[in-house]
Scaffold this active site. Structure first.
Site, mmCIF file in Angstrom:
data_model
loop_
_atom_site.group_PDB
_atom_site.id
_atom_site.type_symbol
_atom_site.label_atom_id
_atom_site.label_comp_id
_atom_site.label_asym_id
_atom_site.label_seq_id
_atom_site.Cartn_x
_atom_site.Cartn_y
_atom_site.Cartn_z
ATOM 1 N N PRO A 13 0.821 -1.217 0.000
ATOM 2 C CA PRO A 13 0.000 0.000 0.000
ATOM 3 C C PRO A 13 0.852 1.264 0.000
ATOM 4 O O PRO A 13 1.888 1.330 0.661
ATOM 5 C CB PRO A 13 -0.793 -0.124 1.312
ATOM 6 C CG PRO A 13 -0.801 -1.578 1.621
ATOM 7 C CD PRO A 13 0.512 -2.097 1.122
ATOM 8 N N GLU A 14 0.417 2.257 -0.767
ATOM 9 C CA GLU A 14 1.084 3.548 -0.792
ATOM 10 C C GLU A 14 0.194 4.554 -0.061
ATOM 11 O O GLU A 14 -0.786 4.184 0.575
ATOM 12 C CB GLU A 14 1.374 3.946 -2.241
ATOM 13 C CG GLU A 14 2.294 2.920 -2.947
ATOM 14 C CD GLU A 14 2.616 3.277 -4.385
ATOM 15 O OE1 GLU A 14 2.589 4.481 -4.727
ATOM 16 O OE2 GLU A 14 2.892 2.360 -5.177
#
Length: 289
Positions: free
Chosen positions: A2-3
């Site tokens: 995840p960013e």
């Protein structure tokens, strides 16, 4: 992994469900979930029970609970970590590693992690409320502490490839492989261009594109390529439908129609348009393809 947009989606969901609630019991299964807490999972659980979650905060890809008394709980999602709000009567998930119940008797929170790269860790908070263990992480473009002008100067001072600099969390945090490629495509800059070779206005435009694309992704719940990234209600994001460069190899560039190319970069894949984002000459001379 995840960013920023994906972690912010989770943070917002968590904030709505846990802020202001006091932990009643904490159950941690296995040692890996607390491997960053050297005394072990039982000690961590005992330290958490009875504490109030004052706020849920984020910097870049890092998420933590402010537990008051200058103490925070960092929640590492890793590659497959999920924080799910569940009814206490719901069946346990197959890869359940943590369960948090609250004194008000409302929905419980579960930490599910198929690949077990995520985990929990306590940390002291500095005067700005940031865990000291991640104090070296730079502010991200969506937080008030972000200094655009200072970030432009830091990027301009780097001779490394500009994509490498964007991925350097000590320069600017939150930008990962997906949003770096999308920002570079929007700015019409090849990721192998030396950061120092770009003008400050060009760097500023690149940062603005990064801010814009991550804001747009946030509005669509983030980017989900499989069932592992979900928000606290188990729903996937759908920004993958809006991606112009990342994962689009062979498809026509939305700007000029040239097929998007896929290249290797830092042991991962980069996607760009050969016409809109020409390789710098030194990379072409080195035989990159």
């Amino acid at each position: 992994m995840p960013e920023l947009p994906e972690v912010e989606v989770v943070r917002r969901g968590l904030a709505a469900h846990v802020e202001g609630r006091r932990l009643a019991t904490v159950e941690l299964r296995g040692h890996r979930v607390a491997r960053r807490h050297l005394p072990g999972p039982q000690d961590l659980a005992q330290r958490l029970e009875g504490r109030r979650v004052a706020a849920v905060r984020r910097r870049g890809k890092y998420l933590w609970w402010d537990l008051e008394d200058s103490v925070g709980l960092i929640l590492h999602l890793g590659m497959s970590g999920q924080l799910l709000v569940e009814d206490a009567a719901a069946p346990d998930e197959k890869h359940l590693h943590g369960r948090f119940t609250f004194e008000d008797g409302g929905p419980e929170l579960r930490f599910v992690d198929q690949r077990t790269f995520g985990g929990l860790a306590l940390a002291d908070l500095d005067d700005a409320g940031v865990p000291r263990s991640i104090a070296h992480i730079a502010p991200d473009p969506l937080e008030p502490a972000f200094d655009r002008a200072a970030t432009i100067r830091r990027i301009k001072a780097k001779d490394s490839a500009v994509k490498r600099v964007l991925l350097d969390q000590t320069v600017v945090s939150g930008i990962g492989n997906i949003y770096a490629d999308e920002s570079l495509w929007r700015a019409q800059v090849h990721g192998e261009r030396p950061a120092s070779a770009l003008t400050k206005p060009r760097i500023g435009a690149l940062l603005d594109h990064a801010t814009d694309v991550m804001t747009e992704a946030l509005g669509q719940g983030g980017t989900s390529f499989d069932a592992l990234y979900v928000n606290v209600n188990g729903a996937s994001g759908y920004f993958d439908r809006s991606l112009a460069a990342y994962g689009q190899a062979g498809r026509p560039c939305r700007r000029c129609g040239t097929p998007i190319r896929r290249e290797q970069f830092m042991n991962r894949s980069s996607f760009s348009c050969p016409r809109c984002q020409p390789r710098p000459r030194r990379v072409r001379a080195a035989g990159s393809a």
